[in-house]
Write a protein that holds these residues in place. Sequence first.
Motif, PDB file in Angstrom:
ATOM      1  N   MET A   1      58.715  79.881 -28.517  1.00 29.53           N
ATOM      2  CA  MET A   1      59.718  80.908 -28.741  1.00 29.53           C
ATOM      3  C   MET A   1      59.040  82.038 -29.519  1.00 29.53           C
ATOM      4  N   ASN A   2      59.090  83.223 -28.961  1.00 27.69           N
ATOM      5  CA  ASN A   2      58.482  84.346 -29.667  1.00 27.69           C
ATOM      6  C   ASN A   2      59.467  84.905 -30.706  1.00 27.69           C
ATOM      7  N   GLU A   3      58.990  85.837 -31.501  1.00 29.44           N
ATOM      8  CA  GLU A   3      59.782  86.360 -32.621  1.00 29.44           C
ATOM      9  C   GLU A   3      61.067  87.049 -32.159  1.00 29.44           C
ATOM     10  N   SER A   4      61.003  87.807 -31.079  1.00 28.39           N
ATOM     11  CA  SER A   4      62.218  88.503 -30.628  1.00 28.39           C
ATOM     12  C   SER A   4      63.258  87.506 -30.115  1.00 28.39           C
ATOM     13  N   ASP A   5      62.815  86.441 -29.448  1.00 28.00           N
ATOM     14  CA  ASP A   5      63.749  85.396 -29.005  1.00 28.00           C
ATOM     15  C   ASP A   5      64.382  84.695 -30.203  1.00 28.00           C
ATOM     16  N   ARG A   6      63.572  84.445 -31.213  1.00 29.87           N
ATOM     17  CA  ARG A   6      64.068  83.784 -32.424  1.00 29.87           C
ATOM     18  C   ARG A   6      65.110  84.657 -33.121  1.00 29.87           C
ATOM     19  N   GLN A   7      64.816  85.947 -33.235  1.00 27.56           N
ATOM     20  CA  GLN A   7      65.755  86.870 -33.877  1.00 27.56           C
ATOM     21  C   GLN A   7      67.052  86.990 -33.070  1.00 27.56           C
ATOM     22  N   ALA A   8      66.946  87.017 -31.751  1.00 28.96           N
ATOM     23  CA  ALA A   8      68.135  87.102 -30.905  1.00 28.96           C
ATOM     24  C   ALA A   8      68.993  85.847 -31.067  1.00 28.96           C
ATOM     25  N   ARG A   9      68.362  84.691 -31.126  1.00 30.26           N
ATOM     26  CA  ARG A   9      69.110  83.438 -31.292  1.00 30.26           C
ATOM     27  C   ARG A   9      69.777  83.391 -32.663  1.00 30.26           C
ATOM     28  N   ILE A  10      69.092  83.863 -33.696  1.00 29.20           N
ATOM     29  CA  ILE A  10      69.681  83.915 -35.031  1.00 29.20           C
ATOM     30  C   ILE A  10      70.923  84.795 -35.010  1.00 29.20           C
ATOM     31  N   CYS A  11      70.844  85.933 -34.365  1.00 27.62           N
ATOM     32  CA  CYS A  11      71.981  86.850 -34.270  1.00 27.62           C
ATOM     33  C   CYS A  11      73.149  86.190 -33.536  1.00 27.62           C
ATOM     34  N   GLN A  12      72.861  85.511 -32.431  1.00 28.13           N
ATOM     35  CA  GLN A  12      73.908  84.806 -31.689  1.00 28.13           C
ATOM     36  C   GLN A  12      74.581  83.752 -32.554  1.00 28.13           C
ATOM     37  N   LEU A  13      73.779  82.980 -33.260  1.00 26.71           N
ATOM     38  CA  LEU A  13      74.329  81.915 -34.097  1.00 26.71           C
ATOM     39  C   LEU A  13      75.149  82.468 -35.257  1.00 26.71           C
ATOM     40  N   GLN A  14      74.686  83.557 -35.853  1.00 29.15           N
ATOM     41  CA  GLN A  14      75.446  84.157 -36.948  1.00 29.15           C
ATOM     42  C   GLN A  14      76.791  84.684 -36.455  1.00 29.15           C
ATOM     43  N   ASN A  15      76.806  85.294 -35.279  1.00 26.56           N
ATOM     44  CA  ASN A  15      78.060  85.773 -34.703  1.00 26.56           C
ATOM     45  C   ASN A  15      79.003  84.609 -34.385  1.00 26.56           C
ATOM     46  N   HIS A  16      78.439  83.540 -33.838  1.00 29.79           N
ATOM     47  CA  HIS A  16      79.235  82.360 -33.521  1.00 29.79           C
ATOM     48  C   HIS A  16      79.802  81.729 -34.790  1.00 29.79           C
ATOM     49  N   ARG A  17      78.977  81.653 -35.819  1.00 28.45           N
ATOM     50  CA  ARG A  17      79.411  81.107 -37.104  1.00 28.45           C
ATOM     51  C   ARG A  17      80.558  81.929 -37.674  1.00 28.45           C
ATOM     52  N   HIS A  18      80.416  83.243 -37.603  1.00 27.00           N
ATOM     53  CA  HIS A  18      81.458  84.129 -38.113  1.00 27.00           C
ATOM     54  C   HIS A  18      82.778  83.901 -37.351  1.00 27.00           C
ATOM     55  N   ALA A  19      82.701  83.785 -36.034  1.00 26.87           N
ATOM     56  CA  ALA A  19      83.901  83.550 -35.222  1.00 26.87           C
ATOM     57  C   ALA A  19      84.544  82.208 -35.567  1.00 26.87           C
ATOM     58  N   LEU A  20      83.721  81.182 -35.787  1.00 27.13           N
ATOM     59  CA  LEU A  20      84.269  79.875 -36.156  1.00 27.13           C
ATOM     60  C   LEU A  20      84.958  79.922 -37.511  1.00 27.13           C
ATOM     61  N   LEU A  21      84.354  80.621 -38.457  1.00 23.34           N
ATOM     62  CA  LEU A  21      84.972  80.734 -39.777  1.00 23.34           C
ATOM     63  C   LEU A  21      86.305  81.475 -39.702  1.00 23.34           C
ATOM     64  N   LEU A  22      86.358  82.531 -38.895  1.00 20.92           N
ATOM     65  CA  LEU A  22      87.623  83.253 -38.716  1.00 20.92           C
ATOM     66  C   LEU A  22      88.686  82.354 -38.081  1.00 20.92           C
ATOM     67  N   GLN A  23      88.272  81.602 -37.080  1.00 17.76           N
ATOM     68  CA  GLN A  23      89.203  80.702 -36.397  1.00 17.76           C
ATOM     69  C   GLN A  23      89.736  79.659 -37.376  1.00 17.76           C
ATOM     70  N   ARG A  24      88.866  79.121 -38.197  1.00 20.82           N
ATOM     71  CA  ARG A  24      89.291  78.132 -39.180  1.00 20.82           C
ATOM     72  C   ARG A  24      90.231  78.750 -40.209  1.00 20.82           C
TER      73      ARG A  24
END
Length: 71
Positions: A1-24
Motif C-alpha cells: 500500500m503506497n502513501e496515497s492509498d494509506r491516506q485515502a483509507r484513513i480518510c474513508q475510515l475517519q468519515n465512516h467513524r464520524h457517521a457511526l458516532l452521529l448515528q449512535r
Amino acid sequence: MNESDRQARICQLQNHRHALLLQRDLRGAPIASIDMELNVVRSELQALYESGREMQQTPMPRVRANRAQIA
C-alpha cells in the motif's frame, strides 16, 4: 500500500467513524452493533497510523556514486 492509498483509507475510515458516532448519538444510547463496528474502524485506523510511523522512521537507502565513475 503506497502513501496515497494509506491516506485515502484513513480518510474513508475517519468519515465512516464520524457517521457511526452521529448515528449512535441520534439513538441516544450506545448500540452494541455500532460499538463493535466502531472498534473495528478504530483498530484499522491504529494499524494504518502505526504503519505510517514505521515508514517515517525507516531510513531511505542512500545512493552513493562511485568516485571512479565520476572522475
